[in-house]
Design a protein around this motif. Structure first.
Motif, PDB file in Angstrom:
ATOM      1  N   MET A   1      -5.876 -57.744 -13.055  1.00 50.47           N
ATOM      2  CA  MET A   1      -6.368 -58.935 -12.354  1.00 50.47           C
ATOM      3  C   MET A   1      -7.836 -59.225 -12.698  1.00 50.47           C
ATOM      4  N   TRP A   2      -8.637 -58.142 -12.827  1.00 52.12           N
ATOM      5  CA  TRP A   2     -10.051 -58.332 -13.144  1.00 52.12           C
ATOM      6  C   TRP A   2     -10.233 -59.031 -14.485  1.00 52.12           C
ATOM      7  N   HIS A   3      -9.365 -58.728 -15.459  1.00 51.56           N
ATOM      8  CA  HIS A   3      -9.465 -59.357 -16.777  1.00 51.56           C
ATOM      9  C   HIS A   3      -9.244 -60.863 -16.667  1.00 51.56           C
ATOM     10  N   TYR A   4      -8.306 -61.272 -15.829  1.00 53.15           N
ATOM     11  CA  TYR A   4      -8.035 -62.699 -15.652  1.00 53.15           C
ATOM     12  C   TYR A   4      -9.226 -63.390 -14.982  1.00 53.15           C
ATOM     13  N   LEU A   5      -9.786 -62.736 -13.971  1.00 56.01           N
ATOM     14  CA  LEU A   5     -10.952 -63.307 -13.287  1.00 56.01           C
ATOM     15  C   LEU A   5     -12.139 -63.395 -14.241  1.00 56.01           C
ATOM     16  N   SER A   6     -12.311 -62.372 -15.058  1.00 57.09           N
ATOM     17  CA  SER A   6     -13.395 -62.380 -16.043  1.00 57.09           C
ATOM     18  C   SER A   6     -13.207 -63.526 -17.038  1.00 57.09           C
ATOM     19  N   ALA A   7     -11.958 -63.769 -17.443  1.00 56.47           N
ATOM     20  CA  ALA A   7     -11.656 -64.855 -18.377  1.00 56.47           C
ATOM     21  C   ALA A   7     -12.021 -66.206 -17.784  1.00 56.47           C
ATOM     22  N   ILE A   8     -11.738 -66.378 -16.491  1.00 59.20           N
ATOM     23  CA  ILE A   8     -12.068 -67.640 -15.819  1.00 59.20           C
ATOM     24  C   ILE A   8     -13.583 -67.808 -15.731  1.00 59.20           C
ATOM     25  N   ILE A   9     -14.274 -66.729 -15.346  1.00 64.49           N
ATOM     26  CA  ILE A   9     -15.734 -66.795 -15.232  1.00 64.49           C
ATOM     27  C   ILE A   9     -16.355 -67.139 -16.583  1.00 64.49           C
ATOM     28  N   MET A  10     -15.931 -66.443 -17.627  1.00 66.41           N
ATOM     29  CA  MET A  10     -16.489 -66.690 -18.960  1.00 66.41           C
ATOM     30  C   MET A  10     -16.116 -68.082 -19.457  1.00 66.41           C
ATOM     31  N   GLY A  11     -14.905 -68.554 -19.142  1.00 71.87           N
ATOM     32  CA  GLY A  11     -14.495 -69.901 -19.531  1.00 71.87           C
ATOM     33  C   GLY A  11     -15.344 -70.970 -18.868  1.00 71.87           C
ATOM     34  N   ILE A  12     -15.654 -70.761 -17.586  1.00 67.86           N
ATOM     35  CA  ILE A  12     -16.510 -71.710 -16.857  1.00 67.86           C
ATOM     36  C   ILE A  12     -17.913 -71.726 -17.471  1.00 67.86           C
ATOM     37  N   VAL A  13     -18.454 -70.550 -17.748  1.00 66.83           N
ATOM     38  CA  VAL A  13     -19.796 -70.456 -18.345  1.00 66.83           C
ATOM     39  C   VAL A  13     -19.819 -71.135 -19.706  1.00 66.83           C
ATOM     40  N   GLU A  14     -18.810 -70.885 -20.535  1.00 67.71           N
ATOM     41  CA  GLU A  14     -18.724 -71.518 -21.856  1.00 67.71           C
ATOM     42  C   GLU A  14     -18.631 -73.029 -21.740  1.00 67.71           C
ATOM     43  N   GLY A  15     -17.734 -73.514 -20.891  1.00 74.21           N
ATOM     44  CA  GLY A  15     -17.546 -74.962 -20.748  1.00 74.21           C
ATOM     45  C   GLY A  15     -18.770 -75.679 -20.219  1.00 74.21           C
ATOM     46  N   LEU A  16     -19.472 -75.037 -19.280  1.00 69.92           N
ATOM     47  CA  LEU A  16     -20.658 -75.648 -18.687  1.00 69.92           C
ATOM     48  C   LEU A  16     -21.837 -75.677 -19.640  1.00 69.92           C
ATOM     49  N   THR A  17     -21.975 -74.642 -20.451  1.00 67.42           N
ATOM     50  CA  THR A  17     -23.209 -74.469 -21.214  1.00 67.42           C
ATOM     51  C   THR A  17     -23.116 -74.830 -22.698  1.00 67.42           C
ATOM     52  N   GLU A  18     -21.912 -74.990 -23.245  1.00 67.95           N
ATOM     53  CA  GLU A  18     -21.787 -75.213 -24.683  1.00 67.95           C
ATOM     54  C   GLU A  18     -22.521 -76.462 -25.137  1.00 67.95           C
ATOM     55  N   PHE A  19     -22.474 -77.528 -24.347  1.00 66.06           N
ATOM     56  CA  PHE A  19     -23.082 -78.783 -24.783  1.00 66.06           C
ATOM     57  C   PHE A  19     -24.315 -79.168 -23.965  1.00 66.06           C
ATOM     58  N   LEU A  20     -24.716 -78.295 -23.044  1.00 63.71           N
ATOM     59  CA  LEU A  20     -25.990 -78.480 -22.362  1.00 63.71           C
ATOM     60  C   LEU A  20     -27.057 -77.707 -23.137  1.00 63.71           C
ATOM     61  N   PRO A  21     -28.300 -78.166 -23.104  1.00 62.05           N
ATOM     62  CA  PRO A  21     -29.363 -77.496 -23.892  1.00 62.05           C
ATOM     63  C   PRO A  21     -29.878 -76.237 -23.225  1.00 62.05           C
ATOM     64  N   VAL A  22     -28.955 -75.319 -22.904  1.00 61.25           N
ATOM     65  CA  VAL A  22     -29.346 -74.101 -22.190  1.00 61.25           C
ATOM     66  C   VAL A  22     -28.853 -72.832 -22.890  1.00 61.25           C
ATOM     67  N   SER A  23     -28.115 -72.966 -23.995  1.00 58.67           N
ATOM     68  CA  SER A  23     -27.591 -71.861 -24.792  1.00 58.67           C
ATOM     69  C   SER A  23     -26.337 -71.238 -24.197  1.00 58.67           C
ATOM     70  N   SER A  24     -25.193 -71.634 -24.718  1.00 56.94           N
ATOM     71  CA  SER A  24     -23.922 -71.048 -24.267  1.00 56.94           C
ATOM     72  C   SER A  24     -23.814 -69.598 -24.710  1.00 56.94           C
ATOM     73  N   THR A  25     -24.221 -69.315 -25.958  1.00 59.14           N
ATOM     74  CA  THR A  25     -24.158 -67.944 -26.461  1.00 59.14           C
ATOM     75  C   THR A  25     -25.002 -67.017 -25.597  1.00 59.14           C
ATOM     76  N   GLY A  26     -26.203 -67.467 -25.271  1.00 54.53           N
ATOM     77  CA  GLY A  26     -27.074 -66.673 -24.421  1.00 54.53           C
ATOM     78  C   GLY A  26     -26.465 -66.406 -23.057  1.00 54.53           C
ATOM     79  N   HIS A  27     -25.902 -67.450 -22.451  1.00 51.85           N
ATOM     80  CA  HIS A  27     -25.295 -67.287 -21.132  1.00 51.85           C
ATOM     81  C   HIS A  27     -24.059 -66.385 -21.181  1.00 51.85           C
TER      82      HIS A  27
END
Length: 264
Positions: A1-27
């Motif tokens: 279950m933790w892996h699925y939750l981690s996937a959602i968290i990382m997906g949200i971070v990627e989606g939010l930051t990829e095109f904002l000028p805040v660095s998706s890779t860094g986040h």
């Protein structure tokens, strides 16, 4: 279950930051440190979910992409922005990335180098705002080849994790004479071939870390990144013309300070 939750968290971070000028890779790197989502498999996962963000750009700008490739003519057949603009913008980072790929992956992908990138990228964004270059391109179709190449040169800065590809290209756009919205839109469009090439190369080199057992986790991250990126792109285009880059730069400084305390 933790892996699925981690996937959602990382997906949200990627989606939010990829095109904002805040660095998706860094986040992603810093978030991975905080939730202990690390290792070779995690790195492959981060590469894979970037494809979800890429798909979001294609969905938003599908007419523009068809027009670029001559498959659809917009507004009475205008052909201002074309494939040559994309090629000129890609050349600097493609050449430099090819030459330095292994060194970047070996020496620069750490929380500490990300902190440096966050601060340096924020300083560039503030400089671009304060410079007040004369605007000569207020739409994608007014963009010159020289401006496209200049933006491509600034895109090279994003090879340093934490610097932010969108932050460097939007800042570059302002410095070569585009307005905020045009710089942001061109940044989104050139992200598609750049990220496809980079992600494709990385996936080829790390495919051995993938297995059928991981498919649900990767799928959850991909879909989450796609949906969140779709919303983030539309929100950012409305926001960038109003608030400019400085608030994002300040956010980067705050995040850098917070994460430095956590890491230390």
């Amino acid at each position: 279950m933790w892996h699925y939750l981690s996937a959602i968290i990382m997906g949200i971070v990627e989606g939010l930051t990829e095109f904002l000028p805040v660095s998706s890779t860094g986040h992603l790197i810093l978030t991975g440190e905080l939730i202990h989502f690390k290792g070779e498999q995690a790195k492959t996962f981060e590469i894979f979910i970037q494809l979800g963000s890429i798909l979001a750009v294609v969905v938003v700008y599908w007419r523009r992409f068809l027009n670029i490739f001559g498959l659809m003519k917009e507004d009475g057949g205008r052909r201002g922005l074309n494939l040559l603009h994309i090629i000129y913008a890609m050349i600097p980072a493609v050449v430099l990335g090819f030459l330095l790929h292994d060194a970047i992956k070996t020496y620069l992908f750490s929380p500490y180098t990300v902190l440096v990138g966050l601060v340096a990228g924020g300083l560039l964004m503030i400089f671009a705002e304060k410079k007040q270059t004369t605007v000569t391109a207020s739409s994608l179709d007014q963009l010159s080849y020289k401006q496209a190449f200049g933006i491509g040169v600034f895109q090279c800065l994003a090879l340093w994790p934490g610097f932010s590809r969108s932050g460097s290209t939007i800042s570059g756009g302002l410095l070569v004479g585009t307005d905020h919205k045009t710089a942001a839109e061109f940044s989104f469009i050139i992200a598609v071939p750049m990220m496809l090439a980079a992600s494709g190369l990385d996936l080829l080199k790390s495919y051995q870390y993938l297995s059928a057992h991981d498919l649900p986790v990767f799928a959850i991250g991909f879909v989450t990144a796609f949906i969140v990126a779709l919303l983030a792109i539309k929100f950012f285009l409305q926001l960038i013309s109003k608030v400019k880059l400085t608030p994002f730069a300040i956010y980067r400084f705050v995040i850098a300070i917070l994460y430095s305390f956590i890491l230390l």
